[in-house]
Motif scaffolding. Structure first.
Motif, PDB file in Angstrom:
ATOM      1  N   HIS A 460       0.849  -1.187   0.000  1.00 12.10           N
ATOM      2  CA  HIS A 460       0.000   0.000   0.000  1.00 12.10           C
ATOM      3  C   HIS A 460       0.883   1.235   0.000  1.00 12.10           C
ATOM      4  O   HIS A 460       2.069   1.180   0.340  1.00 12.10           O
ATOM      5  CB  HIS A 460      -0.937   0.012   1.214  1.00 12.10           C
ATOM      6  N   ILE A 493      -5.264   9.892  -8.184  1.00  9.53           N
ATOM      7  CA  ILE A 493      -5.687   8.488  -8.108  1.00  9.53           C
ATOM      8  C   ILE A 493      -4.937   7.650  -9.132  1.00  9.53           C
ATOM      9  O   ILE A 493      -4.422   6.565  -8.823  1.00  9.53           O
ATOM     10  CB  ILE A 493      -7.211   8.378  -8.316  1.00  9.53           C
ATOM     11  N   LYS A 497      -2.109   4.588  -8.349  1.00 15.05           N
ATOM     12  CA  LYS A 497      -2.224   3.229  -8.900  1.00 15.05           C
ATOM     13  C   LYS A 497      -0.977   2.849  -9.693  1.00 15.05           C
ATOM     14  O   LYS A 497      -0.438   1.743  -9.564  1.00 15.05           O
ATOM     15  CB  LYS A 497      -3.458   3.130  -9.804  1.00 15.05           C
ATOM     16  N   ILE A 518      -8.428   1.755  -4.323  1.00 18.14           N
ATOM     17  CA  ILE A 518      -8.298   3.081  -3.709  1.00 18.14           C
ATOM     18  C   ILE A 518      -9.196   3.112  -2.483  1.00 18.14           C
ATOM     19  O   ILE A 518     -10.419   2.998  -2.590  1.00 18.14           O
ATOM     20  CB  ILE A 518      -8.698   4.209  -4.684  1.00 18.14           C
ATOM     21  N   ALA A 541      -3.721   3.952  -1.775  1.00 15.51           N
ATOM     22  CA  ALA A 541      -3.919   2.828  -2.694  1.00 15.51           C
ATOM     23  C   ALA A 541      -3.362   1.564  -2.053  1.00 15.51           C
ATOM     24  O   ALA A 541      -2.352   1.617  -1.342  1.00 15.51           O
ATOM     25  CB  ALA A 541      -3.223   3.095  -4.024  1.00 15.51           C
TER      26      ALA A 541
END
Length: 564
Positions: A460, A493, A497, A518, A541
């Motif tokens: 993460h 975002i 990723k 997310i 994430a």
């Protein structure tokens, strides 16, 4: 094929799995003075007649770091802390070599007081003269600006064997937890490195050239090479293996409980709609809150080898363990001996259990059966009370599953899955005491090793952006760079990723993009006076813990080699 090894407090378990088919399973006593001996024993058993070159993955769950902390066999750590506004760093003091350094950053990462490098030098010299070679560095708000931590790390070049930096530990802004996490990461580093070196050499002797991963407390795995940089993440990996073993062997979509009864302790976990709960902020290690993400598991000092003792206030069962049960040649009566006397189990030399229990009972004016019943009742009552306490505790606060989904409801389990060596013995006892369905899976004795084998790699990251300063940061990856003022939440975002996917690929782990989740995406206007100066963006994430497969039903036909 995949190998899973779980090094428990009493036994080391291992399984060999080909796809969804269990090929072999084995147990051996855990030698805490030589864990590699235990690993070698189970590997010899499960690889007998197999082609070791066909094994692609070996996942290992170990008590090594946990035991090092519990027994005090950790390295001294030079803890260098740079404070700032708010709660004084002194409140987070840990270890015997804790040094406060002048300097500070504000909540945006702007330097408000210059780092006092003379104090840094004095602290390093003080530590070195006392034989300290491992260090940890934590500066308040370092996830926003790591400049002070990086400078101290530069000053430690050629003076430290290992340095943990707070900004690489986590992107969360919890200063106290970051201090403790960095400290423990350095404290267990040397122990874990020695184990890793010996493990690699040992595996080559089996002609095993598989990818080696270490189980993390959150129920995922990380490559051994990364575990060397973050050994603290493998703290409490045993309970995580238990939980993942349930996911790999037991279809679950409802609220339920897991009870893993070991030789020394029992672990309890709660599932919401089939998903285990996550300690979202981080677990406490030796009473110190950390940023180590972990599956929520409660441990209790009751196991098959828990000592039965008589005190002035009555009988006590556990938490002490001084050896195996008397049925296995142990020195004193244990819970398993009590179960043997009552006819609930037939483990080892049952007559040895009777002899030991009766000798203790007579000295206190009881019969052997009376003492055994008191011991078993006390154990069941203690476990049951802990289960009831856990349910009440969890329902009193927001709940996060391993997918970090907030559940705005009460958890009401109607079923408990019991695993571990003595699991079958406790089925009816717990069913009567708790009034809920108790299920003992056929492979309950090696469920932890199955969970370890089938757990996938996880990771993460936290990305933050301040468009007013045109800055983006991903502390765990050491990324701090400029962005255009037009940078927005959607861009953040996609960036999160991409960065997480690329980071995993660098470690040799390929994760499909649709498996990157997310779990947080926020954007707030930053206002100064009457004007909007920019946006403060935060994105988290993750690849959540999961098993790569479920075992097929025929796995229950496998005999466990080495089972006592």
């Amino acid at each position: 094929m995949r190998i899973g090894i779980d090094i428990g407090g009493t036994h080391t378990d291992s399984v060999l799995i080909d796809g969804t088919r269990l090929v072999a399973a084995a147990k051996a006593p855990t030698n805490h003075d030589n864990l590699l001996e235990s690993i070698s024993q189970v590997l010899h058993l499960i690889l007998a007649g197999q082609d070791p070159t066909a094994v692609t993955t070996l996942n290992l769950s170990t008590t090594l770091n946990t035991n090092a902390i519990v027994t005090g066999r950790t390295d001294p750590v030079g803890m260098l802390v740079v404070g700032g506004p708010g709660i004084a760093p002194e409140n987070y003091r840990i270890g015997e070599h804790f040094h406060l350094i002048s300097g500070s950053l504000d909540h945006l990462g702007t330097e408000t007081a210059v780092l006092d490098e003379e104090e840094v030098e004095e602290a390093i010299t003080s530590c070195r003269t006392q034989g300290v070679a491992c260090f940890a560095v934590a500066s308040k708000f370092s996830p926003r600006n790591p400049a002070h931590e990086k400078r101290i790390q530069e000053m430690l070049t050629n003076q430290a064997d290992f340095v943990s930096s707070g900004h690489l530990i986590s992107g969360q802004l919890n200063f106290g937890r970051r201090i403790h996490t960095a400290y423990y990461n350095s404290a267990v580093w040397r122990t874990f490195r020695a184990f890793s070196t010996a493990l690699t050499a040992s595996l080559s002797g089996f002609d095993l050239h598989a990818e080696v991963n270490i189980l993390k407390a959150d129920g995922g795995t990380m490559p051994l090479s990364r575990a060397l940089e973050a050994p603290v993440q493998s703290i409490f990996s045993g309970p995580a293996a238990s939980v993942m073993g349930i996911l790999a062997t037991t279809p679950a979509s409802t609220d339920m409980l897991m009870l893993d009864i070991g030789g020394t302790t029992s672990d309890i976990a709660l599932f919401a709609s089939g998903q285990p709960l996550l300690e979202r902020e981080g677990i406490a290690i030796d009473g110190h809150p950390t940023l180590v993400r972990a599956i929520h598991v409660e441990s209790i000092g009751i196991g098959g080898d828990s000592l039965i003792s008589m005190r002035e206030d009555g009988l006590q069962i556990g938490p002490q363990r001084i050896g195996p049960c008397m049925a296995s040649g142990g020195p004193a009566p244990t819970l398993m001996d009590g179960l043997n006397v009552l006819g609930l189990a037939a483990f080892g030399e049952v007559q040895w259990s009777r002899n030991g229990i009766e000798a203790l009972a007579v000295s206190h004016g009881l019969t052997g059966r009376q003492l055994a019943k008191q011991a078993v009742d006390a154990a069941v009552n203690t476990i049951s009370a802990k289960i009831e306490e856990l349910i009440a505790h969890v329902n009193a606060k927001p709940v996060y599953t391993i997918q970090e989904i907030l559940e705005e409801r009460e958890i009401n389990p109607k079923k408990i899955i019991v695993i571990g060596g003595p699991a079958a013995v406790f089925k009816e006892l717990l069913q009567m005491r708790l009034g809920m369905e108790v299920v003992v899976p056929p492979l309950h004795g090696v469920a932890n090793a199955i969970g370890a084998a089938l757990t996938r790699s996880t990771s993460h990251l936290t990305l933050t952006a301040d468009t007013s300063k045109s800055k983006l940061s991903v502390p765990r990856l050491g990324i701090f760079r400029s962005i255009p003022r037009s940078f927005n939440l959607n861009a953040a975002i996609e960036e999160a990723k991409t960065l997480l996917k690329d980071d995993l690929e660098q470690a040799g782990i390929t994760i499909p993009a649709d498996q990157i989740q997310i779990t947080q995406a926020d954007s707030f206007n930053m206002v100064e006076g009457s004007y909007t100066m920019g946006k403060n963006i935060r994105v988290v994430a993750q690849v959540q813990p999961a098993v790569v497969a479920r075992l097929e039903a025929s796995a229950t036909e496998i005999a466990i080699a080495g089972r006592p």
